[in-house]
Design an enzyme around this catalytic site. Structure first.
Site, PDB file in Angstrom:
ATOM      1  N   ASP A  25     -59.265  69.759  23.648  1.00 49.67           N
ATOM      2  CA  ASP A  25     -59.528  68.585  24.100  1.00 49.67           C
ATOM      3  C   ASP A  25     -58.445  68.515  25.283  1.00 49.67           C
ATOM      4  O   ASP A  25     -57.652  69.247  25.628  1.00 49.67           O
ATOM      5  CB  ASP A  25     -59.028  67.677  22.776  1.00 49.67           C
ATOM      6  CG  ASP A  25     -59.678  66.385  22.860  1.00 49.67           C
ATOM      7  OD1 ASP A  25     -60.008  65.750  23.907  1.00 49.67           O
ATOM      8  OD2 ASP A  25     -59.577  65.711  21.782  1.00 49.67           O
ATOM      9  N   ASP A  80     -66.795  59.493  23.699  1.00 51.71           N
ATOM     10  CA  ASP A  80     -67.096  60.075  22.478  1.00 51.71           C
ATOM     11  C   ASP A  80     -68.089  59.145  21.873  1.00 51.71           C
ATOM     12  O   ASP A  80     -68.265  57.957  21.987  1.00 51.71           O
ATOM     13  CB  ASP A  80     -65.872  59.697  21.485  1.00 51.71           C
ATOM     14  CG  ASP A  80     -64.454  60.500  21.774  1.00 51.71           C
ATOM     15  OD1 ASP A  80     -64.766  61.327  22.769  1.00 51.71           O
ATOM     16  OD2 ASP A  80     -63.467  60.405  20.929  1.00 51.71           O
TER      17      ASP A  80
HETATM   18  C1  GLA Z   1     -61.030  62.915  21.660  1.00 52.43           C
HETATM   19  C2  GLA Z   1     -62.482  63.760  21.375  1.00 52.43           C
HETATM   20  C3  GLA Z   1     -62.954  63.469  20.358  1.00 52.43           C
HETATM   21  C4  GLA Z   1     -62.354  64.055  19.122  1.00 52.43           C
HETATM   22  C5  GLA Z   1     -60.900  63.404  18.946  1.00 52.43           C
HETATM   23  C6  GLA Z   1     -59.932  63.761  18.029  1.00 52.43           C
HETATM   24  O1  GLA Z   1     -61.373  61.543  21.342  1.00 52.43           O
HETATM   25  O2  GLA Z   1     -63.409  63.385  22.784  1.00 52.43           O
HETATM   26  O3  GLA Z   1     -64.307  64.544  20.255  1.00 52.43           O
HETATM   27  O4  GLA Z   1     -61.899  65.343  19.122  1.00 52.43           O
HETATM   28  O5  GLA Z   1     -60.369  63.270  20.265  1.00 52.43           O
HETATM   29  O6  GLA Z   1     -58.607  63.267  17.821  1.00 52.43           O
END
Ligand code: GLA
Length: 463
Positions: free
Chosen positions: A174, A273
């Site tokens: 990430d 997301d």
């Molecule tokens: C980010 C990523 C997600 C997930 C969250 C976890 O938002 O884009 O896919 O992994 O972090 O905290």
């Protein structure tokens, strides 16, 4: 005065560290050491990832069945084995954020939360491997993960080695909590090379382009201000020239260079997301079609655009919307990571996710990503070239008022005119499976599409 001196020497030290790091990257970047020499993800990765469905639920006392714990992953591994998921291709069982203990151990290594993962990741990996599956794990390029657990910044080598020692097969890396775009890029590259140097085959799943997005907006905004100033405020030629040059340099750092991203990552997130709602699925599709000139050619065996998890089998999508997600993720050659509860999934959602013909389109060995061909009257037509001169075609009805609508498509308009030349066998894969028959190049096809639903076709050319 002392404060200034300290600041200056710290800045010099930091400059020196960054300089050495860049030099190290140059040396490791010598051809032959590229991440994509890892030979992995020759077709889009398939598996299960906990985030969208289970998020950062760490409360195993209140919610023992849904907290992020080894029990959850072992149960999913059992089902992936016994319920046919592994057999159709869902191979990687992946842990997302919130698996870690809040502190590294005395040797600086990440450790799993001891209460929720009493056996540690090594034992979980053994368990998962015993089921013929692979284990994915999560870490972050910055100082903390997005949920606030220890980040890998300053520990890339240690973390890569720890994951390899544990028997991990995929790393989702990430991009929260980094300072500059240079740090972001260096971090993603460094980890890719560090993983390679462990000698273990580890799929590398990045979010690098996504985290450039806010910077892109700021820098493009700043660019507009510079342009406005240049035409409204009388500035010296030199002054203006240097401003424009700085802006160009910044802008170059803020736009993903997909050739480079592909050299280091097996897949990469570009957009926000996903969540369990049609609005979210629709926004992923909108973003993808609006940016297709930039991203479609970047995809191919070994490296894929990742539009995020499949949320099929949860709560928020209607049946037609679930069909749309499955069909379009196949057209987009997307990694297929389900985020759902395999212990409680309807037979209908399971059949959709396990549909071998749709999976075959997603996994087509030619490895070309599809694209939106046109949009007219709220109907989108997407197509994807497949191996053996076949094509996949998806028609999405985006109109959210009224009932099913008919759409007529001229076969000569598909695949640059070649999809059905001189004739083709057309099979409907979704929503209902069945052969529609042989069609001539000059013919057209009339289909009925439900609101927010999709009809997915496969065209196989005949002589
Ligand atoms: C980010 C990523 C997600 C997930 C969250 C976890 O938002 O884009 O896919 O992994 O972090 O905290």
């Amino acid at each position: 005065m002392t404060g200034t001196m300290n600041l200056r020497s710290r800045a010099q030290l930091l400059g020196c560290v960054l300089g050495l790091r860049s030099l190290a990257l140059v040396l490791w970047g010598i051809p032959g050491a590229r991440a994509l020499d890892n030979g992995l993800a020759m077709t889009p990765t398939m598996g299960w990832l906990h985030w969208e469905r289970f998020m950062c639920n760490t409360d195993c006392e209140e919610d023992p069945d849904s907290c992020v714990s080894e029990k959850l992953f072992m149960q999913m591994a059992d089902l992936m084995d016994s319920e046919g998921w592994r057999d159709v291709g869902y191979e990687y069982l992946c842990i997302d954020d919130c698996w870690m203990a809040p502190q590294r151990d005395s040797k600086g290594r990440l450790q799993a939360d001891p209460k929720r993962f009493p056996g540690g990741i090594r034992r979980l990996a053994d368990y998962v491997h015993g089921k013929g599956l692979k284990l994915g794990i999560y870490a972050d390029v910055g100082k903390l993960t997005c949920a606030g657990f220890p980040g890998s910044y300053g520990y890339y080598d240690i973390d890569a080695k720890t994951f390899a020692d544990w028997g991990v097969d995929l790393l989702k890396f990430d991009g929260c909590h980094f300072d500059t775009l240079v740090d972001l890029a260096d971090g993603y590259k460094y980890m890719s090379l560090a993983l390679n140097r462990t000698g273990r085959s580890i799929v590398y799943s990045c979010e690098w382009p996504l985290y450039m997005m806010p910077f892109r907006k700021i820098i493009l905004g700043a660019g507009l201000v510079v342009r406005w100033l240049s035409s409204h405020v009388p500035l010296g030629v030199c002054q203006f020239g240097s401003r424009v040059r700085t802006w160009h340099r910044l802008a170059r750092h803020a736009v993903p260079n997909y050739t480079e991203v592909r050299e280091y990552c097996n897949h990469w997130r570009n957009f926000a997301d996903i969540y369990d709602a049609w609005q979210s699925v629709k926004s992923v599709l909108d973003w993808t079609s609006s940016n297709q000139e930039k991203i479609v050619d970047a995809a191919g065996p070994g490296g894929w655009n990742d539009p995020d998890m499949l949320v099929i089998g949860n709560f928020g999508l209607s049946w037609d919307q679930q069909i749309t997600q499955m069909a379009l993720w196949a057209i987009m050659a997307a990694p297929l990571f389900m985020s759902n509860d395999l212990r409680q999934i309807s037979p209908q959602a399971k059949a959709l996710l396990q549909d071998k013909d749709v999976i075959a389109i997603n996994q087509d060995p030619l490895g070309k990503q599809g694209y939106r061909l046109r949009k007219e009257d709220n109907i989108e037509v997407w197509e994807r070239p497949l191996s053996d001169f076949a094509w996949a075609v998806a028609m999405v009805n985006l109109q959210e008022i009224g009932g099913p609508r008919f759409h007529t498509i001229s076969l000569a308009s598909l695949g640059g005119g070649l999809a059905c030349l001189p004739a083709c066998l057309i099979t409907e894969l979704l929503p209902v499976k069945g052969k529609l028959g042989f069609y001539e190049w000059t013919s057209s096809l009339k289909l009925r599409i439900n609101p927010t639903g999709t009809v997915l076709l496969r065209l196989d050319r005949t002589n």
